[in-house]
Write a protein that holds these residues in place. Sequence first.
Motif, PDB file in Angstrom:
ATOM      1  N   LYS A   1       9.721   2.875  -4.079  1.00  0.00           N
ATOM      2  CA  LYS A   1      10.269   2.474  -2.778  1.00  0.00           C
ATOM      3  C   LYS A   1       9.843   1.058  -2.423  1.00  0.00           C
ATOM      4  CE  LYS A   1      10.880   6.922  -0.454  1.00  0.00           C
ATOM      5  NZ  LYS A   1      10.643   7.710   0.764  1.00  0.00           N
ATOM      6  N   THR A   2       8.568   0.751  -2.662  1.00  0.00           N
ATOM      7  CA  THR A   2       8.060  -0.588  -2.366  1.00  0.00           C
ATOM      8  C   THR A   2       8.763  -1.638  -3.217  1.00  0.00           C
ATOM      9  OG1 THR A   2       5.887   0.147  -1.606  1.00  0.00           O
ATOM     10  CG2 THR A   2       6.017  -2.070  -2.518  1.00  0.00           C
ATOM     11  N   LEU A   3       8.904  -1.371  -4.507  1.00  0.00           N
ATOM     12  CA  LEU A   3       9.571  -2.331  -5.388  1.00  0.00           C
ATOM     13  C   LEU A   3      11.019  -2.551  -4.947  1.00  0.00           C
ATOM     14  CD1 LEU A   3       8.169  -1.186  -8.851  1.00  0.00           C
ATOM     15  CD2 LEU A   3       7.633  -3.312  -7.639  1.00  0.00           C
TER      16      LEU A   3
ATOM     17  N   GLU B   1       6.773   7.749  -6.426  1.00  0.00           N
ATOM     18  CA  GLU B   1       7.896   7.623  -5.493  1.00  0.00           C
ATOM     19  C   GLU B   1       7.729   6.416  -4.578  1.00  0.00           C
ATOM     20  OE1 GLU B   1       9.912   9.982  -1.678  1.00  0.00           O
ATOM     21  OE2 GLU B   1       8.294  10.942  -2.827  1.00  0.00           O
ATOM     22  N   TYR B   2       6.535   6.249  -4.029  1.00  0.00           N
ATOM     23  CA  TYR B   2       6.348   5.162  -3.060  1.00  0.00           C
ATOM     24  C   TYR B   2       6.153   3.807  -3.730  1.00  0.00           C
ATOM     25  CZ  TYR B   2       7.016   7.882   1.029  1.00  0.00           C
ATOM     26  OH  TYR B   2       7.631   8.631   2.004  1.00  0.00           O
TER      27      TYR B   2
ATOM     28  N   SER C   1      -2.531  14.106  -0.306  1.00  0.00           N
ATOM     29  CA  SER C   1      -2.718  12.676  -0.082  1.00  0.00           C
ATOM     30  C   SER C   1      -2.054  11.819  -1.155  1.00  0.00           C
ATOM     31  CB  SER C   1      -4.222  12.364  -0.001  1.00  0.00           C
ATOM     32  OG  SER C   1      -4.834  13.116   1.030  1.00  0.00           O
ATOM     33  N   TYR C   2      -2.495  11.956  -2.407  1.00  0.00           N
ATOM     34  CA  TYR C   2      -1.955  11.080  -3.451  1.00  0.00           C
ATOM     35  C   TYR C   2      -1.621  11.803  -4.750  1.00  0.00           C
ATOM     36  CZ  TYR C   2      -3.362   7.368  -0.293  1.00  0.00           C
ATOM     37  OH  TYR C   2      -3.482   6.561   0.794  1.00  0.00           O
ATOM     38  N   PRO C   3      -0.788  12.856  -4.701  1.00  0.00           N
ATOM     39  CA  PRO C   3      -0.344  13.469  -5.957  1.00  0.00           C
ATOM     40  C   PRO C   3       0.493  12.464  -6.751  1.00  0.00           C
ATOM     41  CG  PRO C   3       0.956  14.307  -4.122  1.00  0.00           C
ATOM     42  CD  PRO C   3      -0.160  13.488  -3.525  1.00  0.00           C
TER      43      PRO C   3
ATOM     44  N   LYS D   1       0.830  -1.206   0.000  1.00  0.00           N
ATOM     45  CA  LYS D   1       0.000   0.000   0.000  1.00  0.00           C
ATOM     46  C   LYS D   1       0.864   1.255   0.000  1.00  0.00           C
ATOM     47  CE  LYS D   1      -3.045  -2.584   3.066  1.00  0.00           C
ATOM     48  NZ  LYS D   1      -1.980  -3.329   3.774  1.00  0.00           N
ATOM     49  N   ILE D   2       0.397   2.235  -0.763  1.00  0.00           N
ATOM     50  CA  ILE D   2       1.051   3.546  -0.810  1.00  0.00           C
ATOM     51  C   ILE D   2       0.511   4.381   0.338  1.00  0.00           C
ATOM     52  CG2 ILE D   2       1.355   5.642  -2.177  1.00  0.00           C
ATOM     53  CD1 ILE D   2       0.646   3.843  -4.663  1.00  0.00           C
TER      54      ILE D   2
END
Length: 332
Positions: free
Chosen positions: A121-123, A117-118, A109-111, A90-91
């Motif tokens: 980061k998760t990947l 970016e996130y 919140s979610y631009p 989850k972002i």
Amino acid sequence: MYNNYSEDLMKYRRFGRTDWQVSEVGYGMWGMAGWTASDDAQSAKSLDLAVENGVNFFDTAWGYGEGHSEELLGELVKRHPSKKLYTASKIPPKNFQWPAKPEYAFEDSYPTAHIMEYTHKTLKNLGLEQIDLMQFHTWDDVWSDREEWQRAIEDLKTSGKVAAMGISMNRWEPENGIITLKTGLLDAVQVIYNIFDQAPIDTLFPLCKALDIATIARVPFDEGTLTGTMTKETTFPEGDWRGTYFVPENLISSVEHADALRPLIPEGMTMAEMALRFILMNDNVGTTIPGMRKQRNVLANTATSDGKLLSNELYEELKKHRWDRVPTSWSQ
């Protein structure tokens, strides 16, 4: 109790339009955030045991230990190269405020830049080129018509970074996302659904069925209430999130609701097992994701996926224990 634990026991369900076959008992990884090395070793053993017992769906988030839980999932995938393990994360919202509120601006919140970016980061934390399911960790329907998130989803899928996208519904707001789901751009939705929280059956589940959107039932034990182990005197260690959630007014009421279920528990069954089996009775549920830090919990929870149903009489009786609640300052 069951002694013959094996992958053969696990049942799988079609995960909406993705056509994935996911284990009906998945794995929620929130409890594996911010732990010490010794606890990480315990977590790894529990995760491996889950894979051995047929679990193939693992749900985490960057917000769980600022990526630490994601790293544990990435290591798990590497340890089992011959098995398809579905990764879900989850972002976090840019303002790092949970849950979302109507007054929070979309830009806070979610631009698009934040979404990208996130996801990267998760990947990186997972050590993967693609994640199976990426979700918005909070949501409010006031953002439903914003083209930014819609284009971002298309870009992430086209580039191959994300296979499917979903949203995670705020606590006790299972209809705050309905308009967004109707855009047809989302493949999955994660929502609280358990013996107490039955509201998703009113509008959300029928819509998901109509649109072939997969559903993930989270918080199957109502943050612990439905394990039957809590009392009105229960306290939590310093820093444990549950200490801020189970404030006295919530703890006392929750324990009373759980105690009312005790006479219904079949002989030889725990309240936790009954709670999971209640969720699995609903074929609108693609998977449910209990947290399982300890190996004994992995064995107990995965054993419920054996195709054995609750009696219709008990199922109907449990439905009467629906407990509709509204978000408060402490419900988070």
